[in-house]
Design a protein around this motif. Structure first.
Motif, PDB file in Angstrom:
ATOM      1  N   PRO A   1      71.114  32.310  45.736  1.00  0.00           N
ATOM      2  CA  PRO A   1      69.876  32.973  46.131  1.00  0.00           C
ATOM      3  C   PRO A   1      68.891  32.007  46.789  1.00  0.00           C
ATOM      4  O   PRO A   1      69.093  30.799  46.800  1.00  0.00           O
ATOM      5  CB  PRO A   1      69.325  33.505  44.806  1.00  0.00           C
ATOM      6  N   SER A   2      67.817  32.560  47.322  1.00  0.00           N
ATOM      7  CA  SER A   2      66.795  31.776  48.023  1.00  0.00           C
ATOM      8  C   SER A   2      65.533  31.661  47.183  1.00  0.00           C
ATOM      9  O   SER A   2      65.232  32.521  46.358  1.00  0.00           O
ATOM     10  CB  SER A   2      66.437  32.446  49.361  1.00  0.00           C
ATOM     11  N   LEU A   3      64.780  30.590  47.434  1.00  0.00           N
ATOM     12  CA  LEU A   3      63.435  30.474  46.889  1.00  0.00           C
ATOM     13  C   LEU A   3      62.493  31.028  47.948  1.00  0.00           C
ATOM     14  O   LEU A   3      62.480  30.563  49.089  1.00  0.00           O
ATOM     15  CB  LEU A   3      63.104  29.010  46.577  1.00  0.00           C
ATOM     16  N   VAL A   4      61.693  32.018  47.577  1.00  0.00           N
ATOM     17  CA  VAL A   4      60.798  32.669  48.526  1.00  0.00           C
ATOM     18  C   VAL A   4      59.371  32.618  47.985  1.00  0.00           C
ATOM     19  O   VAL A   4      59.132  32.921  46.816  1.00  0.00           O
ATOM     20  CB  VAL A   4      61.210  34.132  48.783  1.00  0.00           C
ATOM     21  N   ARG A   5      58.445  32.220  48.854  1.00  0.00           N
ATOM     22  CA  ARG A   5      57.018  32.253  48.512  1.00  0.00           C
ATOM     23  C   ARG A   5      56.369  33.417  49.256  1.00  0.00           C
ATOM     24  O   ARG A   5      56.445  33.518  50.482  1.00  0.00           O
ATOM     25  CB  ARG A   5      56.333  30.942  48.882  1.00  0.00           C
ATOM     26  N   TYR A   6      55.742  34.322  48.495  1.00  0.00           N
ATOM     27  CA  TYR A   6      55.023  35.461  49.057  1.00  0.00           C
ATOM     28  C   TYR A   6      53.516  35.221  48.969  1.00  0.00           C
ATOM     29  O   TYR A   6      53.032  34.539  48.061  1.00  0.00           O
ATOM     30  CB  TYR A   6      55.344  36.740  48.276  1.00  0.00           C
ATOM     31  N   LYS A   7      52.797  35.831  49.895  1.00  0.00           N
ATOM     32  CA  LYS A   7      51.334  35.825  49.864  1.00  0.00           C
ATOM     33  C   LYS A   7      50.825  37.248  49.740  1.00  0.00           C
ATOM     34  O   LYS A   7      51.222  38.132  50.495  1.00  0.00           O
ATOM     35  CB  LYS A   7      50.780  35.183  51.147  1.00  0.00           C
ATOM     36  N   LEU A   8      49.948  37.459  48.759  1.00  0.00           N
ATOM     37  CA  LEU A   8      49.270  38.747  48.572  1.00  0.00           C
ATOM     38  C   LEU A   8      47.813  38.528  48.961  1.00  0.00           C
ATOM     39  O   LEU A   8      47.013  38.010  48.175  1.00  0.00           O
ATOM     40  CB  LEU A   8      49.376  39.212  47.120  1.00  0.00           C
ATOM     41  N   PRO A   9      47.435  38.880  50.191  1.00  0.00           N
ATOM     42  CA  PRO A   9      46.118  38.502  50.711  1.00  0.00           C
ATOM     43  C   PRO A   9      45.004  39.492  50.382  1.00  0.00           C
ATOM     44  O   PRO A   9      45.228  40.685  50.197  1.00  0.00           O
ATOM     45  CB  PRO A   9      46.358  38.458  52.227  1.00  0.00           C
ATOM     46  N   GLY A  10      43.778  38.948  50.325  1.00  0.00           N
ATOM     47  CA  GLY A  10      42.580  39.777  50.317  1.00  0.00           C
ATOM     48  C   GLY A  10      42.357  40.608  49.085  1.00  0.00           C
ATOM     49  O   GLY A  10      41.874  41.743  49.181  1.00  0.00           O
ATOM     50  N   ILE A  11      42.628  40.082  47.911  1.00  0.00           N
ATOM     51  CA  ILE A  11      42.398  40.829  46.667  1.00  0.00           C
ATOM     52  C   ILE A  11      40.925  40.690  46.284  1.00  0.00           C
ATOM     53  O   ILE A  11      40.414  39.565  46.149  1.00  0.00           O
ATOM     54  CB  ILE A  11      43.307  40.295  45.547  1.00  0.00           C
ATOM     55  N   PRO A  12      40.202  41.784  46.122  1.00  0.00           N
ATOM     56  CA  PRO A  12      38.757  41.687  45.849  1.00  0.00           C
ATOM     57  C   PRO A  12      38.469  41.108  44.468  1.00  0.00           C
ATOM     58  O   PRO A  12      39.153  41.411  43.492  1.00  0.00           O
ATOM     59  CB  PRO A  12      38.286  43.143  45.949  1.00  0.00           C
ATOM     60  N   LYS A  13      37.441  40.260  44.417  1.00  0.00           N
ATOM     61  CA  LYS A  13      37.015  39.698  43.132  1.00  0.00           C
ATOM     62  C   LYS A  13      36.241  40.721  42.310  1.00  0.00           C
ATOM     63  O   LYS A  13      36.143  40.601  41.086  1.00  0.00           O
ATOM     64  CB  LYS A  13      36.153  38.457  43.368  1.00  0.00           C
TER      65      LYS A  13
END
Length: 530
Positions: free
Chosen positions: A380-392
């Motif tokens: 398998p692969s190592l994958v980095r995801y980004k979850l952008p713009g989550i409101p504080k």
């Protein structure tokens, strides 16, 4: 009953059967012979848990478990004690966790009435027999913990559980306790003791822990017209459990989720589309998890973001193309450009689908098996995801896409990082790797997310099969990779195992401690300073 008649020649001259049928038990601690010097920074206790054997001689012949996740659990304990030389002496003991279950198997009793992970059933069982076994209230007596085969992960002093106990978890809503020194099983319970609403049959074998407070986070999955996920927190100081969010309703499918993510302020539960058929009813029919699952490549994975420090519950949802994962690695967050949002980054070991579940049958992973080898099928692969713009503050709108930032192929499995970097941006990930030398794992890898390079440790062409590596920081905090790796390794030629210590920076061997017999490869472990 299932008989196994493997071929005699080891796959590519790499025998590994010793770690799958390791029947030796060492109840009284023995000192192991040490080569080199274990640094004093690794002093403490290394616990390992998981399957040690899968076959039992019975009065009618032989009984065999089909899937690695169903192998009979044993816990191993390595006590590392500083000595006058500046190194550590190493003491080892172990104990089987299911003696009563093994005895039932030896007596040719039917131990497959309960639901297992992947046990293959007799195809000749009648329709009436399947229905009858599905709906009869059968199961081990909880006053007999040695009937419960629970042991995917292990944790000393788990929040909400009895003190001074070793607690084991699995993917079912079962929790088992053993003595921290003798390893004797002493009790079994479920998550309803933490909170009455945690009554669903499925949970996560990998709880997450806040590295500052020690608080535990997990989810409980209940079945019905749709899936109901209850994400909860158990305080390490008060043992009080609170439900932080409930994800349910039409379109919420029950999935097999072995691990999830924890960032500084959020829990991230990714529901990848490896769903239980019939909204979970298939488990009752199939009697095992593996047969009850179906992967849906056309369905997107859903990323649910839950506020774990405030009271906002679920605050955002993202989607991504379908994938499957056993093991998440880490998550960290960064402030958005306007200061009112955060971006979360999630690292995971990603498979294209859930076929890896079916490749972990013993007939595949044992070097003398008859099926195609795992080592030939890629990694398998190592994958980095980004979850952008989550409101504080407040909650996000819509279901934006998760972005893939980094992909590193052939990344191996059973990942670990420096625990001091949990919820921080980390550069290095360590894993067990399969490079094609063996039908199972054949080395350890250090993955650099900046250079996308992997540095390996192994003894090929010598057939040495390592287990999961555990990172122990060296106490200097000079760099992220300042520390040591501990792994239990099988010497396939000798048929015995040893504990190895590697320098996490160079991946060079520092010391080893020899055992007189093979130790089951197991699944997971933990290093405990106490």
């Amino acid at each position: 009953m299932e008989n196994s008649t493997p071929s005699k020649a080891p796959y590519k001259n790499w025998p590994n059967e010793g770690i799958f049928q390791a029947t030796e038990e060492t109840r009284t601690p023995v000192e192991l012979e040490v080569t080199g010097k274990f640094p004093p920074q690794v002093a403490g206790t290394l616990y390992r848990t998981g399957p040690s054997q899968y076959k039992v001689n019975t009065k009618d012949g032989e009984y065999a478990r089909s899937h690695w996740f169903d192998g009979f659990t044993q816990i191993h304990r390595f006590k590392l004690v500083p000595d006058e030389s500046g190194g550590c002496q190493v003491y080892y003991n172990s104990r089987r966790q299911v003696d009563e279950l093994l005895e039932k198997a030896r007596n040719s009793e039917d131990i497959d009435k309960v639901i297992t992970f992947g046990q293959k059933r007799d195809p000749c069982v009648s329709l009436f027999g399947k229905i009858k076994s599905s709906f009869q209230p059968i199961g081990p007596d909880r006053s007999h913990p040695q009937l419960y085969n629970v042991g995917v992960t292990v944790k000393p002093n788990m929040p909400g559980m009895p003190k001074d106990m070793l607690t084991a978890c699995t993917d079912a809503n079962q929790i088992k306790h053993s003595h921290m020194e003798t390893l004797e099983p002493v009790g079994v319970t479920d998550q309803s003791v933490l909170h009455p609403d945690l009554k669903g049959p499925i949970s996560c074998a990998h709880p997450q822990y806040d590295k500052e407070t020690g608080d535990l986070y997990n989810y409980n999955l209940d079945f019905g017209p749709w899936g109901t996920y209850r994400i909860f927190k158990t305080s390490a100081t008060t043992s009080k459990t609170e439900i932080l969010a409930t994800i349910s309703g039409p379109g919420t499918n029950p999935a097999y989720i072995h691990s999830f993510f924890l960032s500084e302020d959020y829990i991230i539960l990714c529901i990848w589309p490896s769903y239980f058929n019939g909204m979970g009813a298939s488990i009752l029919w199939e009697r095992d998890v593996a047969s009850a699952l179906k992967f849906h490549p056309e369905v997107k994975a859903k990323w649910h973001v839950i506020d774990r420090k405030g009271k906002r519950g679920q605050v955002a949802t993202f989607t991504s193309p379908a994938f499957f994962s056993f093991h998440t690695i880490n998550a960290f967050q960064e402030d958005g450009s306007d200061g009112s949002t955060v971006d979360i980054f999630c690292d995971t070991i990603q498979h294209p689908d859930d076929s890896s579940i079916h490749r972990l049958y013993y007939e595949n992973i044992i070097s003398t098996g008859t099926s195609p080898a795992v080592g030939e099928r890629g990694s398998p692969s190592l994958v980095r995801y980004k979850l952008p713009g989550i409101p504080k503050q407040g909650k996000g709108k819509g279901t934006p896409s998760a972005e893939v930032i980094t992909t590193i192929p052939d990344a191996g499995e059973l990942p670990t990082i420096n625990p001091l970097y949990q919820t921080k941006k980390q550069r290095y990930v360590y894993s067990v790797v399969s490079r094609g030398y063996s039908s199972f794992f054949d080395g350890l890898g250090k993955i650099d997310l900046e250079t996308k390079q992997i540095k390996y440790w192994g003894k090929e062409p010598k057939p040495h099969t390592p287990g999961e590596a555990i990172f122990v920081p060296d106490g200097t905090s000079e760099s992220e990779d300042a520390g040591y790796l501990l792994s239990v390794v099988l010497d396939g030629e000798k048929g015995t195992s040893y504990l190895v210590c590697l320098d996490a920076k160079s991946m060079m061997e520092i010391a080893s401690a020899e055992c007189s017999h093979a130790i089951g490869v197991g699944t997971h472990g933990v290093h405990y300073k106490g």
